[in-house]
Design a protein around this motif. Sequence first.
Motif, PDB file in Angstrom:
ATOM      1  N   HIS A 212      -7.424   9.919   4.767  1.00  0.00           N
ATOM      2  CA  HIS A 212      -6.832   8.926   5.661  1.00  0.00           C
ATOM      3  C   HIS A 212      -6.985   9.369   7.111  1.00  0.00           C
ATOM      4  O   HIS A 212      -7.126  10.557   7.389  1.00  0.00           O
ATOM      5  CB  HIS A 212      -5.345   8.744   5.349  1.00  0.00           C
ATOM      6  CG  HIS A 212      -5.091   8.177   3.986  1.00  0.00           C
ATOM      7  ND1 HIS A 212      -4.648   8.947   2.952  1.00  0.00           N
ATOM      8  CD2 HIS A 212      -5.236   6.922   3.501  1.00  0.00           C
ATOM      9  CE1 HIS A 212      -4.506   8.186   1.869  1.00  0.00           C
ATOM     10  NE2 HIS A 212      -4.862   6.954   2.171  1.00  0.00           N
TER      11      HIS A 212
ATOM     12  N   ASP B  36       0.849  -1.182   0.000  1.00  0.00           N
ATOM     13  CA  ASP B  36       0.000   0.000   0.000  1.00  0.00           C
ATOM     14  C   ASP B  36       0.896   1.248   0.000  1.00  0.00           C
ATOM     15  O   ASP B  36       1.892   1.299   0.725  1.00  0.00           O
ATOM     16  CB  ASP B  36      -0.873  -0.052   1.275  1.00  0.00           C
ATOM     17  CG  ASP B  36      -1.953   1.015   1.328  1.00  0.00           C
ATOM     18  OD1 ASP B  36      -2.395   1.479   0.261  1.00  0.00           O
ATOM     19  OD2 ASP B  36      -2.373   1.361   2.456  1.00  0.00           O
ATOM     20  N   HIS B  37       0.574   2.227  -0.810  1.00  0.00           N
ATOM     21  CA  HIS B  37       1.334   3.490  -0.870  1.00  0.00           C
ATOM     22  C   HIS B  37       2.832   3.287  -1.070  1.00  0.00           C
ATOM     23  O   HIS B  37       3.642   3.884  -0.358  1.00  0.00           O
ATOM     24  CB  HIS B  37       1.081   4.343   0.383  1.00  0.00           C
ATOM     25  CG  HIS B  37      -0.306   4.902   0.405  1.00  0.00           C
ATOM     26  ND1 HIS B  37      -0.707   5.923  -0.420  1.00  0.00           N
ATOM     27  CD2 HIS B  37      -1.392   4.559   1.125  1.00  0.00           C
ATOM     28  CE1 HIS B  37      -1.990   6.177  -0.199  1.00  0.00           C
ATOM     29  NE2 HIS B  37      -2.431   5.367   0.715  1.00  0.00           N
TER      30      HIS B  37
ATOM     31  N   ASN C 265     -10.131   0.310   0.786  1.00  0.00           N
ATOM     32  CA  ASN C 265      -9.070   0.175   1.789  1.00  0.00           C
ATOM     33  C   ASN C 265      -9.535   0.538   3.196  1.00  0.00           C
ATOM     34  O   ASN C 265     -10.160   1.579   3.398  1.00  0.00           O
ATOM     35  CB  ASN C 265      -7.908   1.121   1.445  1.00  0.00           C
ATOM     36  CG  ASN C 265      -7.121   0.681   0.229  1.00  0.00           C
ATOM     37  OD1 ASN C 265      -7.481  -0.260  -0.464  1.00  0.00           O
ATOM     38  ND2 ASN C 265      -6.027   1.381  -0.030  1.00  0.00           N
TER      39      ASN C 265
ATOM     40  N   HIS D 114      -9.547   4.963  -1.089  1.00  0.00           N
ATOM     41  CA  HIS D 114      -8.682   5.009   0.103  1.00  0.00           C
ATOM     42  C   HIS D 114      -9.372   5.792   1.209  1.00  0.00           C
ATOM     43  O   HIS D 114     -10.320   6.529   0.971  1.00  0.00           O
ATOM     44  CB  HIS D 114      -7.356   5.709  -0.237  1.00  0.00           C
ATOM     45  CG  HIS D 114      -6.375   4.837  -0.948  1.00  0.00           C
ATOM     46  ND1 HIS D 114      -5.124   4.564  -0.455  1.00  0.00           N
ATOM     47  CD2 HIS D 114      -6.458   4.163  -2.126  1.00  0.00           C
ATOM     48  CE1 HIS D 114      -4.477   3.771  -1.296  1.00  0.00           C
ATOM     49  NE2 HIS D 114      -5.262   3.516  -2.328  1.00  0.00           N
TER      50      HIS D 114
HETATM   51 ZN    ZN Z   1      -4.388   5.147   1.250  1.00  0.00          ZN
END
Ligand code: ZN
Length: 283
Positions: free
Chosen positions: A179, A81-82, A229, A207
């Motif tokens: 986030h 992820d990322h 996510n 996300h």
């Molecule tokens: Zn993310």
Amino acid sequence: MLVTTKEMLLDAQKNHYGVGAFNVENLEFVMAILAAAEELRSPVIMQTTPGTVKSAGLDYFYGMVSAAAARTDVPVALHLDHGDGFDRCMQAMKVGYTSVMIDGSHVPYEENIEVTAPVARVGKALGIPVEAELGKVGGKEDDGPAVEGENPYTDPDEAAEFVERTGCTSLAIGVGTAHGVYHGTPHIALDVVSAIAAKTDVPLVLHGTSGVPDEQVAQAISNGICKVNYATELRQAYTKGYMAYMAENPGNFDPKKPARAGMDEITKIVKIRMENLGSNGRA
Ligand SMILES: [Zn+2]
């Protein structure tokens, strides 16, 4: 055996459901998420950010998640992820991750293409799907600084060109989520989701979903989101269960007991999310 996210996401795209991608922090997260997937017969993506990887190493996470995949018959993928650069993505592929994200969303459009395309090219050669990001997901990402200010939506025309020029196989888009922990109720711009879905053919990724009402997530899926996510709320669930156990049993020094309480909280929330995504019964 671990599978890639390719078939998973194409099936989700075709049949209009979402596959949950859950961030794992340690062995307990892996076991608790797998338990939910098995109970609901759901495909599952387990993923780690570079920040989490720094705590133990790609090899440890590969070891844990590949062990989970080996003991089950539901499809399990391991995703970076990322991914913070070409090198990290290559390291993940070499270790055995079956999916990676290269996140070039922090640099201007043309630079994002320059950062993303080489990773997508290697991914294509090795048969490993590559997620990219265009536009900004707000909030605090991984262990980086909080992103202040506006939360620009991804431009649908730019998204189409970006996918074409980079060769990425899925795309994370900015549609109003952030986030970390929300202050107030987030609002997903469904019109932006469907406009991007109409102009691109790759599965779209949401996300920053912890704290977004399930109803909005379900609507985003019917508008074209295929991968969703979850990270923050799993951390909260685990810590809540762990600490509640220790508050009730202050003399306990067996780490397995509070960990079990934390795992049960994770399994509970992951099952709720999988049912909302519609991935239950798809394995
Ligand atoms: Zn993310």
